[in-house]
Write a protein that holds these residues in place. Sequence first.
Motif, PDB file in Angstrom:
ATOM      1  N   VAL A 184      -3.490   9.602   1.596  1.00 30.94           N
ATOM      2  CA  VAL A 184      -3.805   8.969   0.317  1.00 30.94           C
ATOM      3  C   VAL A 184      -3.168   7.577   0.286  1.00 30.94           C
ATOM      4  O   VAL A 184      -1.971   7.429   0.557  1.00 30.94           O
ATOM      5  N   VAL A 185      -3.978   6.559  -0.005  1.00 31.97           N
ATOM      6  CA  VAL A 185      -3.483   5.185  -0.099  1.00 31.97           C
ATOM      7  C   VAL A 185      -3.751   4.668  -1.510  1.00 31.97           C
ATOM      8  O   VAL A 185      -4.904   4.627  -1.957  1.00 31.97           O
ATOM      9  N   ASN A 186      -2.688   4.314  -2.188  1.00 30.88           N
ATOM     10  CA  ASN A 186      -2.778   3.832  -3.578  1.00 30.88           C
ATOM     11  C   ASN A 186      -3.611   4.770  -4.447  1.00 30.88           C
ATOM     12  O   ASN A 186      -4.440   4.346  -5.251  1.00 30.88           O
ATOM     13  N   GLY A 187      -3.389   6.066  -4.261  1.00 32.86           N
ATOM     14  CA  GLY A 187      -4.047   7.072  -5.084  1.00 32.86           C
ATOM     15  C   GLY A 187      -5.431   7.476  -4.631  1.00 32.86           C
ATOM     16  O   GLY A 187      -6.029   8.376  -5.223  1.00 32.86           O
TER      17      GLY A 187
ATOM     18  N   PHE B 193       0.854  -1.185   0.000  1.00 37.36           N
ATOM     19  CA  PHE B 193       0.000   0.000   0.000  1.00 37.36           C
ATOM     20  C   PHE B 193       0.890   1.235   0.000  1.00 37.36           C
ATOM     21  O   PHE B 193       1.641   1.464   0.949  1.00 37.36           O
ATOM     22  N   ARG B 194       0.787   1.993  -1.091  1.00 31.96           N
ATOM     23  CA  ARG B 194       1.556   3.232  -1.180  1.00 31.96           C
ATOM     24  C   ARG B 194       0.817   4.320  -0.403  1.00 31.96           C
ATOM     25  O   ARG B 194      -0.304   4.708  -0.757  1.00 31.96           O
ATOM     26  N   VAL B 195       1.439   4.798   0.649  1.00 30.13           N
ATOM     27  CA  VAL B 195       0.783   5.771   1.529  1.00 30.13           C
ATOM     28  C   VAL B 195       1.528   7.093   1.457  1.00 30.13           C
ATOM     29  O   VAL B 195       2.753   7.146   1.569  1.00 30.13           O
ATOM     30  N   SER B 196       0.768   8.158   1.247  1.00 29.57           N
ATOM     31  CA  SER B 196       1.363   9.497   1.215  1.00 29.57           C
ATOM     32  C   SER B 196       0.438  10.483   1.917  1.00 29.57           C
ATOM     33  O   SER B 196      -0.755  10.222   2.088  1.00 29.57           O
ATOM     34  N   LYS B 197       1.014  11.585   2.312  1.00 26.76           N
ATOM     35  CA  LYS B 197       0.237  12.643   2.974  1.00 26.76           C
ATOM     36  C   LYS B 197       0.381  13.938   2.179  1.00 26.76           C
ATOM     37  O   LYS B 197       1.474  14.293   1.742  1.00 26.76           O
TER      38      LYS B 197
END
Length: 391
Positions: A251-254, A202-206
């Motif tokens: 944001v997780v997986n876009g 899971f690609r996680v970004s803030k």
Amino acid sequence: MKNIFKNSALRMAGQGTVVAALVAGTVGFVAMNKTVELNVDGHTSEVRTFAHDVGGVLDAEGVSTGQHDLVSPSLSSSVSKGSDIVVRHGRKLSLTVDGKSQVYWTTASTVGGALKGLGIRAGDGRLSASRSESIGRQGLSVRLSTSKSVKVLADGKVHRVSSAAATVGEAVKAAGVSLGSGDRLSVPAGSPVVAGSVVQVFRVSKKHESTTKSIDHDTTRKESDDLFKGQTKVKTEGADGVRTVKFATRVVNGQVVSKSKVSSKVTKKPVTEVVLVGTKEKPAPEPSESSSDSSSSHSSTSTTPPSSTTGTAADSLNWTALAQCESGGNPRAVNGNGHYGLYQFSLQTWHAMGGSGNPINASPATQLALAKKLYNAAGSGQWSCGSHLYD
């Protein structure tokens, strides 16, 4: 003489008995004292012993044994000259295979020998210790990761890998998938790898974003004796304020999965609008003119502006400068605060001065006439640019 021979014979017989006893004792000592070969954990030595059995030999040599040790022959076996005694002490091997731990006892002295003796195949797996590493009497802990097939789902792709990685995190790395500081796995990274596992990344970004909200301004009404009753004038224009709200978005997986408010701050304070409300009594109506003048006036109302009491001080003022300041010289100027025309009349004041409709629909001459009339009644204070009348 006979006594002499008799005594001599007795002495010789006694000496023979002593000699025989000494010989018998020597023979017995020699028979009990024997040499045996003792091998303890691969170290061989020859020892002389009077012990009758293996246990006695080991006790005499200070070699202790326990339930996990191998002794050959058994402790109760008798020993004789040239006997071979072998002792292999048991060693505790704590072995963890693919996350599952078990304790074994082995007499092997190395990791490789222990695994072979236990029938455990390492194959192309990964050992935490060298196969040649010694296992001491204190024991040893070893981890073994066997090769397993794993699928890693990341960035819309399937990455297949066969790896002896001990943990899920290591398997993901072996699949060539890099993880960012905020990224997460569907299985804890420290978990042991299970054959056939499917691990999702899971690609996680803030992200941080901000929005603005309008803050309505207040309106205050103040009485003023500079204005006639029924007249109002905006002294200070109101202005709405601005509130800036900042959010943190995860944001997780876009896909946005959460949004939380970080701060809320007034970045522009609202300005309170101040409206002046007239309290001054209106001037008395002007005396009516003769009927003939009235008839003449009625016949020319469409072309002649209302009287401004000409011949007064108002005629000598700079009305052009006032109009330029108030409206830019535009007879149809409209101010958002409710003021109109060349001289920015409010509708109340316009009507009080005898005007009808809206000032912007009247001719410039009519607007000037009523402006002069207002000046004669209330002075230059009716205009914010009133000082320009004296330019």
